[in-house]
Structure formats: C-alpha cells, structure tokens
Write a protein that holds these residues in place. Sequence first.
Motif, PDB file in Angstrom:
ATOM      1  N   ALA A 141       0.981  -1.100  -0.038  1.00 46.25           N
ATOM      2  CA  ALA A 141       0.009  -0.071   0.021  1.00 46.25           C
ATOM      3  C   ALA A 141       0.776   1.287  -0.050  1.00 46.25           C
ATOM      4  O   ALA A 141       1.155   1.990   1.186  1.00 46.25           O
ATOM      5  N   ALA A 142       1.451   1.691  -1.166  1.00 48.60           N
ATOM      6  CA  ALA A 142       2.236   2.701  -1.456  1.00 48.60           C
ATOM      7  C   ALA A 142       1.719   3.506  -2.507  1.00 48.60           C
ATOM      8  O   ALA A 142       1.505   3.005  -3.737  1.00 48.60           O
ATOM      9  N   VAL A 143       1.095   4.671  -2.224  1.00 49.67           N
ATOM     10  CA  VAL A 143       0.306   5.392  -3.199  1.00 49.67           C
ATOM     11  C   VAL A 143       0.666   6.842  -3.225  1.00 49.67           C
ATOM     12  O   VAL A 143       1.409   7.187  -2.580  1.00 49.67           O
ATOM     13  N   TRP A 144       0.359   7.454  -4.195  1.00 45.05           N
ATOM     14  CA  TRP A 144       0.180   8.963  -4.427  1.00 45.05           C
ATOM     15  C   TRP A 144      -1.372   9.339  -4.227  1.00 45.05           C
ATOM     16  O   TRP A 144      -2.091   8.750  -4.838  1.00 45.05           O
ATOM     17  N   ARG A 145      -1.350  10.618  -3.214  1.00 45.24           N
ATOM     18  CA  ARG A 145      -2.720  10.902  -3.212  1.00 45.24           C
ATOM     19  C   ARG A 145      -2.701  12.504  -4.003  1.00 45.24           C
ATOM     20  O   ARG A 145      -1.754  13.452  -3.755  1.00 45.24           O
ATOM     21  N   ILE A 146      -3.561  12.606  -5.202  1.00 44.29           N
ATOM     22  CA  ILE A 146      -3.768  13.418  -5.734  1.00 44.29           C
ATOM     23  C   ILE A 146      -4.910  14.402  -5.766  1.00 44.29           C
ATOM     24  O   ILE A 146      -6.098  13.862  -5.897  1.00 44.29           O
ATOM     25  N   VAL A 147      -4.850  15.682  -5.638  1.00 44.90           N
ATOM     26  CA  VAL A 147      -5.801  16.496  -5.527  1.00 44.90           C
ATOM     27  C   VAL A 147      -5.675  17.281  -6.872  1.00 44.90           C
ATOM     28  O   VAL A 147      -4.988  18.079  -7.300  1.00 44.90           O
ATOM     29  N   SER A 148      -6.910  17.282  -7.885  1.00 44.78           N
ATOM     30  CA  SER A 148      -6.722  17.817  -9.218  1.00 44.78           C
ATOM     31  C   SER A 148      -7.125  19.365  -9.210  1.00 44.78           C
ATOM     32  O   SER A 148      -7.579  19.843  -8.071  1.00 44.78           O
ATOM     33  N   ARG A 149      -6.896  19.985 -10.120  1.00 44.83           N
ATOM     34  CA  ARG A 149      -7.271  21.450 -10.227  1.00 44.83           C
ATOM     35  C   ARG A 149      -9.017  21.536 -10.024  1.00 44.83           C
ATOM     36  O   ARG A 149      -9.483  22.599  -9.799  1.00 44.83           O
ATOM     37  N   ASP A 150      -9.367  20.624 -10.378  1.00 45.54           N
ATOM     38  CA  ASP A 150     -10.847  20.397 -10.371  1.00 45.54           C
ATOM     39  C   ASP A 150     -11.552  20.026  -9.002  1.00 45.54           C
ATOM     40  O   ASP A 150     -12.666  19.967  -8.751  1.00 45.54           O
ATOM     41  N   ARG A 151     -10.395  19.642  -7.997  1.00 47.48           N
ATOM     42  CA  ARG A 151     -10.608  19.343  -6.601  1.00 47.48           C
ATOM     43  C   ARG A 151     -11.061  18.014  -6.434  1.00 47.48           C
ATOM     44  O   ARG A 151     -11.752  17.575  -5.288  1.00 47.48           O
ATOM     45  N   GLU A 152     -10.822  16.992  -7.465  1.00 45.90           N
ATOM     46  CA  GLU A 152     -11.055  15.783  -7.494  1.00 45.90           C
ATOM     47  C   GLU A 152     -10.040  14.959  -6.568  1.00 45.90           C
ATOM     48  O   GLU A 152      -8.884  15.324  -7.224  1.00 45.90           O
ATOM     49  N   LEU A 154      -7.779  11.804  -6.158  1.00 45.52           N
ATOM     50  CA  LEU A 154      -7.309  10.651  -6.949  1.00 45.52           C
ATOM     51  C   LEU A 154      -6.174   9.812  -6.211  1.00 45.52           C
ATOM     52  O   LEU A 154      -5.487  10.530  -5.447  1.00 45.52           O
ATOM     53  N   TYR A 155      -6.101   8.608  -6.585  1.00 46.29           N
ATOM     54  CA  TYR A 155      -4.957   7.911  -5.901  1.00 46.29           C
ATOM     55  C   TYR A 155      -4.400   6.962  -7.163  1.00 46.29           C
ATOM     56  O   TYR A 155      -4.945   6.671  -8.061  1.00 46.29           O
ATOM     57  N   ALA A 156      -3.035   7.066  -7.045  1.00 44.67           N
ATOM     58  CA  ALA A 156      -2.282   6.354  -7.995  1.00 44.67           C
ATOM     59  C   ALA A 156      -1.113   5.530  -7.273  1.00 44.67           C
ATOM     60  O   ALA A 156      -0.662   5.856  -6.270  1.00 44.67           O
ATOM     61  N   ASP A 157      -0.854   4.563  -8.002  1.00 46.12           N
ATOM     62  CA  ASP A 157       0.181   3.704  -7.567  1.00 46.12           C
ATOM     63  C   ASP A 157       1.467   4.173  -7.477  1.00 46.12           C
ATOM     64  O   ASP A 157       1.901   4.840  -8.495  1.00 46.12           O
ATOM     65  N   ALA A 158       1.988   3.955  -6.331  1.00 40.67           N
ATOM     66  CA  ALA A 158       3.633   4.656  -6.265  1.00 40.67           C
ATOM     67  C   ALA A 158       4.566   4.031  -7.137  1.00 40.67           C
ATOM     68  O   ALA A 158       5.628   4.509  -7.548  1.00 40.67           O
ATOM     69  N   TRP A 159       4.437   2.822  -7.611  1.00 42.32           N
ATOM     70  CA  TRP A 159       5.546   2.052  -8.319  1.00 42.32           C
ATOM     71  C   TRP A 159       5.232   2.227  -9.805  1.00 42.32           C
ATOM     72  O   TRP A 159       6.171   2.476 -10.639  1.00 42.32           O
ATOM     73  N   THR A 160       3.688   2.200 -10.403  1.00 40.92           N
ATOM     74  CA  THR A 160       3.650   2.414 -11.755  1.00 40.92           C
ATOM     75  C   THR A 160       2.982   3.570 -12.165  1.00 40.92           C
ATOM     76  O   THR A 160       2.913   3.842 -13.646  1.00 40.92           O
ATOM     77  N   GLY A 161       2.470   4.298 -11.260  1.00 40.55           N
ATOM     78  CA  GLY A 161       1.871   5.596 -11.582  1.00 40.55           C
ATOM     79  C   GLY A 161       0.343   5.395 -11.974  1.00 40.55           C
ATOM     80  O   GLY A 161      -0.309   6.484 -12.398  1.00 40.55           O
ATOM     81  N   GLU A 162      -0.110   3.979 -12.009  1.00 46.49           N
ATOM     82  CA  GLU A 162      -1.470   3.903 -12.890  1.00 46.49           C
ATOM     83  C   GLU A 162      -2.570   4.418 -11.688  1.00 46.49           C
ATOM     84  O   GLU A 162      -2.165   4.314 -10.523  1.00 46.49           O
ATOM     85  N   ILE A 163      -3.704   5.099 -12.151  1.00 44.47           N
ATOM     86  CA  ILE A 163      -4.603   5.472 -11.376  1.00 44.47           C
ATOM     87  C   ILE A 163      -5.371   4.438 -10.775  1.00 44.47           C
ATOM     88  O   ILE A 163      -5.640   3.454 -11.542  1.00 44.47           O
ATOM     89  N   LEU A 164      -5.659   4.481  -9.561  1.00 45.32           N
ATOM     90  CA  LEU A 164      -6.340   3.425  -8.900  1.00 45.32           C
ATOM     91  C   LEU A 164      -7.855   3.592  -8.377  1.00 45.32           C
ATOM     92  O   LEU A 164      -8.177   4.939  -8.183  1.00 45.32           O
ATOM     93  N   PRO A 165      -8.686   3.039  -8.521  1.00 44.68           N
ATOM     94  CA  PRO A 165     -10.336   3.177  -8.177  1.00 44.68           C
ATOM     95  C   PRO A 165     -10.490   3.325  -6.674  1.00 44.68           C
ATOM     96  O   PRO A 165     -11.124   2.617  -6.039  1.00 44.68           O
ATOM     97  N   LEU A 166      -9.900   4.418  -6.023  1.00 48.28           N
ATOM     98  CA  LEU A 166      -9.992   4.465  -4.604  1.00 48.28           C
ATOM     99  C   LEU A 166     -10.539   5.808  -4.081  1.00 48.28           C
ATOM    100  O   LEU A 166     -10.138   6.838  -5.037  1.00 48.28           O
ATOM    101  N   SER A 167     -10.775   5.839  -3.029  1.00 46.74           N
ATOM    102  CA  SER A 167     -11.186   6.946  -2.195  1.00 46.74           C
ATOM    103  C   SER A 167     -10.619   7.131  -1.043  1.00 46.74           C
ATOM    104  O   SER A 167      -9.789   6.115  -0.651  1.00 46.74           O
TER     105      SER A 167
END
Length: 307
Positions: A141-152, A154-167
Amino acid sequence: MRRRSASAASTAIAVLLCVLFLTNAAAHAAAPASSAPGLAEQAEAWRAALSAQPEFAGWKGARAVIEPLGPGTHSWLVTLDKAGRTAGYMIISARQPNGYSLGEYGAGSYPLYSSALLQKKLKEQNVAAAKMSRLYASPAAAVWRIVSRDREVLYADAWTGEILPLSDGDWAKQLKALSSSDASASENEKKTTLALSSSSAVPPTKTAVAYARTLRSSDPMQRLSWLLSKPIGSPTPGSLSSILKSGRPLDYASELYGGKVLQVWQAAGLHRWTTGQAYASFVNTESAAKRYITLEQALLAGHFYRV
C-alpha cells in the motif's frame, strides 16, 4: 473489480479515520532527516552495502536525498541521486526504542514515487494536478494522493503511476486492515526486523548482502498461475527463500482495498543479508524497475504461487 456494500455508519467512520490521518501530519509525521539522529549515517551504510552488488553498481558515489514519508509513518524516502539522475531508492523506518530498519529498496531510473512517471500517467488521463502527496502504509500500500485542479481526489500506485479506483475512505480502511496484520505478525518476524535495526548512534557498518541471486523474469499475467492454481500452503520466509535459491521464480498476488485492486507480481530474485533478513526482488509488467521487499511483509499482504 468486485463491488461491496457498506453501511453509512462504517463509511463515515472510514472517512473520519482518513481525515484524521491526513490532517494530523504536524503531530505525527516522520521527523525531518536533520532531526533524526543517525539517519543519514544509516542510509549511507546501506547505500555502501548495496553498491557492492552488480545490480546496484550505479549507487557508487551516489548522493542520498532524504525526505519524510507520511504522514504518520515515521518513515523516510531515500532517493539515490548520481549526477542529477535517479539511481534508485530506499524506504527507511524508525524502530523503537531506537535505530532504523530497511523496509524496501530498488535500483533504476523510475523507482518508487517517481514524480516524472506520475506526471506522464496523469497527462495520459488528462488530469491536471494541483497537489500531490506521498502516502505509505506498507510495500503493498504505497500510493500518491492527488488533488486535481477540479478538486477531485485521486489515488495512483507509487510504483507504476497507474490511477487506482480508490477514495479516502478506501485508504483509511486499508490502513486499519494493515494495522491489524502488523499486530498479528510473528515473533520471528519482529526479531528479524529488530536485527536489521541498529543503535541510532552506531550504524551497522558490517551489515552486507551475504547471498544474491537474480532469476529470469516473465509475465505472470500470461500464465495465470495466481488465478488457476492454489497458493503455496503454510509458506515461511525460509521455505520461500529455498525455492528462490533453487532457481525457481514465484508468482505473487495480493488483493487490496476491499477487492478493488489486485496486484500481480513475480518474485525473481533474492537477497539474504548478514543479519538473516531475506528480501525478494519483485517485478511486474507495468514497470521496468525492481523492488526488493522483505518476504515477511510480502506474506502479510498476499500469496505466493509456484510457476
């Protein structure tokens, strides 16, 4: 992807846990490298030990850039920089009552938490990021937590950068599940982990990789052993090390976040340190980099399959 219903109350609790986790960084974040006694010396000791391995030869003369990883983890991301280029990474965690443990490590230009790789993936998804934060609970469980400019969020896998279906709620639930797993870890695991730790004042200068083997890797998504076969029964770090020593790679799968994310990797190598700790090298089809993770941590999060 599997869908699971949750009561309003349990969802609210999960969100509250995540809010507390994310907003209390000042109270619980790992200390800066400058205020962590012996951290830089410990990182240098492990850098020097690994640079003796052919796979990590690029670490010779590399500079360790240490950043707090969290919040709440009491861990640090150590990026190895050589002439302005990334040569690999280490995750180092504080241990009580003192000292540090080497959680994982890897070589390559796009290791864990590569901002360049993440930006590339976000661009492919047409996501403009306003804020990016590193979150680390375990190697699984190693991730990026991203807040977009639209305030959405998102979570992305820290190894591959793939967007994950997480909240945020999914992340909070996974933290709780991992805390339970860590609490039930065997005494043998705890003793071995402590053996890798050192006094914060005296880095383990004699610690080294005593045994190393690299195996030929292939695509576990093609053979589906993790889907069609039963996992290895009652595995231990010792028995898994023996299989890897014999020259047979292993497939590995872990199901996380309530079944929303399935990770499929291959264990294609082994490092055994003079302390007795064993790390398997993991590869997957979505990244060119390898990750060396302790077999104890891998067993906590998933299952191994014979190839």
